[in-house]
Design a protein around this motif. Structure first.
Motif, mmCIF file in Angstrom:
data_model
loop_
_atom_site.group_PDB
_atom_site.id
_atom_site.type_symbol
_atom_site.label_atom_id
_atom_site.label_comp_id
_atom_site.label_asym_id
_atom_site.label_seq_id
_atom_site.Cartn_x
_atom_site.Cartn_y
_atom_site.Cartn_z
ATOM 1 N N TYR A 1 54.631 -58.217 16.845
ATOM 2 C CA TYR A 1 55.796 -59.095 16.845
ATOM 3 C C TYR A 1 56.723 -58.676 15.707
ATOM 4 C CZ TYR A 1 53.931 -62.612 20.097
ATOM 5 O OH TYR A 1 53.477 -63.273 21.216
ATOM 6 N N ALA B 1 61.975 -67.011 13.792
ATOM 7 C CA ALA B 1 60.693 -67.042 14.489
ATOM 8 C C ALA B 1 60.238 -65.635 14.842
ATOM 9 C CB ALA B 1 60.831 -67.867 15.767
ATOM 10 N N PRO B 2 58.933 -65.414 14.968
ATOM 11 C CA PRO B 2 58.450 -64.128 15.481
ATOM 12 C C PRO B 2 58.884 -63.932 16.926
ATOM 13 C CG PRO B 2 56.675 -65.362 14.413
ATOM 14 C CD PRO B 2 57.824 -66.296 14.576
ATOM 15 N N GLN C 1 42.084 -66.284 21.062
ATOM 16 C CA GLN C 1 42.827 -66.723 19.887
ATOM 17 C C GLN C 1 43.402 -65.500 19.190
ATOM 18 O OE1 GLN C 1 41.080 -69.738 17.384
ATOM 19 N NE2 GLN C 1 41.909 -68.807 15.526
ATOM 20 N N TRP D 1 46.073 -63.025 13.106
ATOM 21 C CA TRP D 1 47.305 -62.400 12.635
ATOM 22 C C TRP D 1 47.135 -61.700 11.293
ATOM 23 C CZ3 TRP D 1 51.925 -62.809 15.446
ATOM 24 C CH2 TRP D 1 51.898 -63.680 16.527
ATOM 25 N N GLY D 2 47.770 -60.538 11.176
ATOM 26 C CA GLY D 2 47.921 -59.930 9.866
ATOM 27 C C GLY D 2 49.021 -60.633 9.086
ATOM 28 N N ALA D 3 49.104 -60.319 7.798
ATOM 29 C CA ALA D 3 50.100 -60.964 6.929
ATOM 30 C C ALA D 3 51.498 -60.404 7.144
ATOM 31 C CB ALA D 3 49.695 -60.831 5.475
ATOM 32 N N GLN E 1 52.662 -70.892 8.612
ATOM 33 C CA GLN E 1 52.876 -69.584 8.014
ATOM 34 C C GLN E 1 53.135 -69.756 6.526
ATOM 35 O OE1 GLN E 1 56.366 -67.183 9.225
ATOM 36 N NE2 GLN E 1 55.010 -65.406 9.298
ATOM 37 N N GLY F 1 52.334 -64.391 2.187
ATOM 38 C CA GLY F 1 51.193 -63.527 1.917
ATOM 39 C C GLY F 1 50.025 -63.696 2.867
ATOM 40 N N LEU F 2 50.148 -64.655 3.784
ATOM 41 C CA LEU F 2 49.077 -64.883 4.756
ATOM 42 C C LEU F 2 49.621 -64.696 6.161
ATOM 43 C CD1 LEU F 2 47.428 -68.130 3.319
ATOM 44 C CD2 LEU F 2 46.686 -65.756 2.989
ATOM 45 N N GLY F 3 48.732 -64.366 7.073
ATOM 46 C CA GLY F 3 49.145 -64.315 8.472
ATOM 47 C C GLY F 3 49.316 -65.711 9.032
ATOM 48 N N LEU F 4 49.946 -65.789 10.184
ATOM 49 C CA LEU F 4 50.030 -67.060 10.889
ATOM 50 C C LEU F 4 48.622 -67.597 11.132
ATOM 51 C CD1 LEU F 4 52.706 -65.950 13.470
ATOM 52 C CD2 LEU F 4 52.965 -67.920 11.974
ATOM 53 N N LEU G 1 46.366 -70.588 13.149
ATOM 54 C CA LEU G 1 46.414 -71.550 14.240
ATOM 55 C C LEU G 1 45.850 -72.892 13.784
ATOM 56 C CD1 LEU G 1 47.000 -71.938 17.299
ATOM 57 C CD2 LEU G 1 44.592 -71.328 17.698
ATOM 58 N N GLY H 1 42.113 -75.200 16.110
ATOM 59 C CA GLY H 1 42.249 -73.806 15.722
ATOM 60 C C GLY H 1 41.503 -73.513 14.446
ATOM 61 N N GLU H 2 42.070 -72.621 13.665
ATOM 62 C CA GLU H 2 41.431 -72.151 12.442
ATOM 63 C C GLU H 2 41.515 -73.164 11.302
ATOM 64 O OE1 GLU H 2 43.348 -68.589 11.141
ATOM 65 O OE2 GLU H 2 42.132 -68.380 9.319
ATOM 66 N N PHE I 1 55.316 -73.332 12.953
ATOM 67 C CA PHE I 1 55.870 -72.798 14.184
ATOM 68 C C PHE I 1 55.088 -73.341 15.377
ATOM 69 C CE2 PHE I 1 59.009 -69.829 12.863
ATOM 70 C CZ PHE I 1 58.584 -69.305 11.651
ATOM 71 N N GLN J 1 53.092 -65.028 23.648
ATOM 72 C CA GLN J 1 53.462 -66.321 23.084
ATOM 73 C C GLN J 1 54.927 -66.270 22.628
ATOM 74 O OE1 GLN J 1 50.676 -67.770 20.152
ATOM 75 N NE2 GLN J 1 48.917 -67.246 21.427
ATOM 76 N N TYR J 2 55.647 -67.329 22.953
ATOM 77 C CA TYR J 2 57.051 -67.472 22.564
ATOM 78 C C TYR J 2 57.134 -68.571 21.516
ATOM 79 C CZ TYR J 2 57.860 -64.691 26.707
ATOM 80 O OH TYR J 2 57.835 -63.679 27.630
ATOM 81 N N PHE J 3 57.879 -68.282 20.449
ATOM 82 C CA PHE J 3 57.895 -69.169 19.293
ATOM 83 C C PHE J 3 59.183 -69.979 19.202
ATOM 84 C CE2 PHE J 3 54.214 -68.067 16.661
ATOM 85 C CZ PHE J 3 53.733 -66.972 17.367
ATOM 86 N N GLY J 4 59.041 -71.200 18.701
ATOM 87 C CA GLY J 4 60.196 -72.003 18.336
ATOM 88 C C GLY J 4 60.736 -71.554 16.997
ATOM 89 N N PRO J 5 61.871 -72.151 16.562
ATOM 90 C CA PRO J 5 62.546 -71.706 15.336
ATOM 91 C C PRO J 5 61.849 -72.109 14.047
ATOM 92 C CG PRO J 5 63.691 -73.556 16.291
ATOM 93 C CD PRO J 5 62.635 -73.169 17.282
#
Lengths: 109, 113
Positions: free
Chosen positions: A35, A42-43, A96, A99-101, B37, B40-43, B45, B58-59, B90, B102-106
């Protein structure tokens, strides 16, 4: 555990080519996503690979090696608008996304 | 308008207050998701929903709850906000919860003081 590794930041020159690498460890595997995310936005989806090999889509290509747990995103003919973060995400056996950072790509004129 | 909308765009909230982040999609997607989000971290869930009437953890679900009364709406509630919930949130959707894009909101930028 599950993990996605990608470089924190890369710099490239307008018009050049850049390769952003990603290594992944997931519990099971249902594909690898890339992405793009501009700052404050947003992504947005770029690519999806589930089989080994290269998928080309215009200036962007994505490669997957399942045996090596490795993917890369290749951006050609870089433009200033390509300055963004690029997020690598692996889908595990439960569907699931892990995600990477993200890799912040800075394009210089 | 096709896509996903989120409200509010940003919010500053006192610790201990209750807050609901709204998410609506008009693509008739079955699956919906909430991510946070952090720098320094990934998204990560928080919760997901495979279809209307079902939800899953989720996580990082602690401190958050969701509901999915219909296809279009997927609100996220913080029952009693804490500073560690300061983040960008998000909402996303996909046709199905398998390998679909997956489609994301703003996003909603939330600050808890």
């Amino acid at each position: 555990g599950q993990n996605i590794d990608q470089p924190t930041e890369m710099t490239a020159t307008e018009g050049a080519i850049v390769q952003i690498n990603c290594t992944y460890q997931t519990s099971g595997f249902n594909g690898l996503f890339w992405y793009q995310q501009h700052a404050g936005e947003a992504p947005t989806f770029l690519s999806y690979n589930v089989l080994d090999g290269l998928e080309e889509k215009g200036r962007f290509s994505s490669f997957l090696s399942r045996s090596k747990g490795y993917s890369y995103l290749l951006l050609k003919e870089l433009q200033m608008k390509d300055s963004a973060s690029y997020l690598c995400a692996g889908m595990d056996s439960n569907y699931q996304l892990i995600w990477g950072a993200g890799t912040k790509l800075i394009i210089k004129p | 308008i096709a896509g996903i909308t989120q409200a509010p765009t940003s919010q500053i909230l006192a610790a201990g207050r209750r807050m609901t982040l709204r998410c609506t999609q008009d693509m008739r997607h079955n699956a919906m998701y909430w991510y946070r989000q952090d720098l320094g971290l990934g998204l990560r869930l928080i919760h997901y929903s495979n279809t209307a009437g079902t939800t899953g953890k989720g996580e990082v679900p602690d401190g958050y709850s969701v509901s999915r009364a219909n296809t279009d709406d997927f609100p996220l509630t913080l029952a009693s906000a804490v500073p560690s919930q300061t983040s960008v949130y998000f909402c996303a959707s996909s046709e199905q919860r398998d390998t679909d894009t997956q489609y994301f909101g703003p996003g909603t930028r939330l600050t808890v003081l």
